[in-house]
Design an enzyme around this catalytic site. Sequence first.
Site, PDB file in Angstrom:
ATOM      1  N   HIS A 169      11.297  10.622  74.721  1.00 47.05           N
ATOM      2  CA  HIS A 169      12.144  10.209  73.598  1.00 47.05           C
ATOM      3  C   HIS A 169      11.561   9.039  72.848  1.00 47.05           C
ATOM      4  O   HIS A 169      11.794   8.879  71.662  1.00 47.05           O
ATOM      5  CB  HIS A 169      13.576   9.948  74.068  1.00 47.05           C
ATOM      6  N   ARG A 201      -6.314  32.878  51.954  1.00 46.86           N
ATOM      7  CA  ARG A 201      -7.684  33.403  52.083  1.00 46.86           C
ATOM      8  C   ARG A 201      -7.753  34.256  53.352  1.00 46.86           C
ATOM      9  O   ARG A 201      -8.131  33.775  54.422  1.00 46.86           O
ATOM     10  CB  ARG A 201      -8.690  32.249  52.151  1.00 46.86           C
ATOM     11  N   ARG A 227      -4.807  37.176  49.274  1.00 47.78           N
ATOM     12  CA  ARG A 227      -6.020  37.754  48.697  1.00 47.78           C
ATOM     13  C   ARG A 227      -6.636  38.674  49.734  1.00 47.78           C
ATOM     14  O   ARG A 227      -6.813  38.274  50.886  1.00 47.78           O
ATOM     15  CB  ARG A 227      -7.005  36.636  48.348  1.00 47.78           C
ATOM     16  N   GLU A 247     -12.918  35.575  38.496  1.00 49.62           N
ATOM     17  CA  GLU A 247     -13.986  34.724  39.026  1.00 49.62           C
ATOM     18  C   GLU A 247     -15.322  35.021  38.383  1.00 49.62           C
ATOM     19  O   GLU A 247     -16.312  34.360  38.697  1.00 49.62           O
ATOM     20  CB  GLU A 247     -14.136  34.964  40.537  1.00 49.62           C
ATOM     21  N   ASN A 302     -13.967  28.133  41.341  1.00 51.69           N
ATOM     22  CA  ASN A 302     -15.157  27.824  42.144  1.00 51.69           C
ATOM     23  C   ASN A 302     -16.257  28.841  41.840  1.00 51.69           C
ATOM     24  O   ASN A 302     -17.389  28.475  41.529  1.00 51.69           O
ATOM     25  CB  ASN A 302     -14.833  27.860  43.646  1.00 51.69           C
ATOM     26  N   ASP A 303     -15.888  30.108  41.952  1.00 50.39           N
ATOM     27  CA  ASP A 303     -16.881  31.142  41.649  1.00 50.39           C
ATOM     28  C   ASP A 303     -17.092  31.270  40.145  1.00 50.39           C
ATOM     29  O   ASP A 303     -18.213  31.527  39.706  1.00 50.39           O
ATOM     30  CB  ASP A 303     -16.443  32.485  42.251  1.00 50.39           C
ATOM     31  N   CYS A 353      -6.442  29.050  41.075  1.00 50.84           N
ATOM     32  CA  CYS A 353      -6.434  28.728  42.506  1.00 50.84           C
ATOM     33  C   CYS A 353      -7.751  28.120  42.973  1.00 50.84           C
ATOM     34  O   CYS A 353      -7.900  27.809  44.150  1.00 50.84           O
ATOM     35  CB  CYS A 353      -6.065  29.937  43.353  1.00 50.84           C
TER      36      CYS A 353
HETATM   37  C1  PEP Z   1     -12.671  30.503  43.779  1.00 54.99           C
HETATM   38  O1  PEP Z   1     -13.719  31.125  43.737  1.00 54.99           O
HETATM   39  O2  PEP Z   1     -12.342  29.639  42.936  1.00 54.99           O
HETATM   40  C2  PEP Z   1     -11.710  30.746  44.871  1.00 54.99           C
HETATM   41  C3  PEP Z   1     -10.514  30.218  44.878  1.00 54.99           C
HETATM   42  O3  PEP Z   1     -12.135  31.517  45.913  1.00 54.99           O
HETATM   43  P1  PEP Z   1     -13.112  30.993  47.061  1.00 54.99           P
HETATM   44  O4  PEP Z   1     -13.304  29.532  46.891  1.00 54.99           O
HETATM   45  O5  PEP Z   1     -12.475  31.374  48.336  1.00 54.99           O
HETATM   46  O6  PEP Z   1     -14.359  31.774  46.770  1.00 54.99           O
HETATM   47 MG    MG Z   2     -14.004  32.879  44.978  1.00 51.52          MG
END
Ligand code: PEP
Ligand code: MG
Length: 537
Positions: A188, A293, A329, A427, A450-451, A498
Amino acid sequence: MEQYQGKTIYNKIAIGTVFLYRKKETQVKRRHIGDTGAEIARFDAAKEIALSQLDAIYQKALKEVGADNAAIFKVHKMMMEDEEYLDSVYNIIRQKGLNAEYAVAATGGHFSELFAQMDDAYMQARAADVKDISERLVAVLGGAGADTHSLESPVILMADDLAPSETVQLDKSKILAFVTRHGSSNSHTAILARTMTIPAVIGIDIQEEWEGKTAVVDGYTGTVIIDPDPATLERMTAKMQEDEKMLQLLRELRGKETVTKSGRKIHLYANISGVSDLAQVQKNDGEGIGLFRSEFLYLDSDDYPTEEEQFKAYKMAAQNMAGKKVIVRTLDIGADKQADYFHLEKEDNPAMGYRAIRICLDRQEIFRTQLRALLRASAFGNISIMFPMIISVQEVRESKRILEEEKTRLREHAILYKDVEVGIMIETPAAVWISEELAKEVDFFSIGTNDLTQYTLAIDRQNPKLDNIYDSHHPAVLRSIQTVIENGHRGGAWVGICGELGADTTLTKTFLDMGIDELSVSPSFILPVREAVRNLD
Ligand code: PEP
Ligand code: MG
């Protein structure tokens, strides 16, 4: 500087001066007494005082840590009035003619040993509670008044052990952290430390010479640093300040809407890699999951995860989010994410190679297993399905066709599913340029910046040598985002982001001006982004 590793009880950082908390030692002497009746009366009177002390502690705890946590002191009262406990005390006084202090200490020792030997962590932790009530009774019998501890300035309190009642009675405003040698995470005291949001670490071999020294308690890692060097002190102070800002955001922004001053609302979702991240989503008040993911289910496994294994994970996410959106995804394996059992051939350009939806459309059994798991889990919440790395309308139509076939199969077996929303990730530059056509095929877009940055700028996101020119703020990327939002809306799809850029608060205004509908970010960025949105006009 010395560093010690213990077990963390509450994730927070404290820096301050060490205060060694020494219990008032009460040596219990074993004495023979003549008048056992009078000794029993003395014990009963002490018990009444101890019970009223517990009442006072309960009232203090009620105010400070709420009814649920204060309840332990009601339990203490019950323990103190427990028939077996009292019988044992009375028997020792009456039959052995021994003094009340000894009878209580012997009974307390016996009962706490019984608890400690039980095969259940919760019951083991109760050993400390019996010890606590027995020490209280002994103290009252010895003439101690209500026990209070006055601390002058805030300290890092270190003790061999701390009873729950001691924890509650300390002046919370004077405690920066608790560090103890003994204790368990179920005790506790641990629960109270967490409720009082005080950093705490247990299992540290506390040393007398630490008294008065500066210490850092890192409740995230369970480390205690004595006499930190200037660099460590600076690093930990920065970490603590960051932490405090986050806590302040938590206090202020949890449960609030993600809405600008003029009333424009966006959806603020979380990116997760698996069900173990759900707690962080809840803690940071995610309004949904914008990117699950799913490939991590495959990466964490030695073989293809079965439909059942996947179903369990998706169902857990759906149920945990209780009707909020959960966008999963589909498998995005290949390139930097490799699992041996896929036996993917080595490629010269893996980022532009056999990956994601390309594998799924080629090795359909893998894809169909995942879609069935997702559809079955959809019956338990609000799941949406999103396809990654799309470059053409055909890929979307083919993916949807397979999804429809799997729905038919489930229907034939009378298995429930919902008509899930279907979206795609944007992407690739190809997807940007045909986004108006793509929007007519799906319910939503989620821009994977990102991609998208990697493919738009022709810069490998994995290559550290190119970090300095991997620029997600590049006008080509930002204009692509603008185009996708406009085309998406024109084609009837809602549009989110995202990729990591979604959490960049220097761009929050830009994204809202562009017309973004949703941002999905790592859980720890949810509240900073909410704050940024709420500060906008
Ligand atoms: C992206 O590509 O922005 C993305 C969210 O996917 P990951 O980073 O998993 O490739
Ligand atoms: Mg990606």
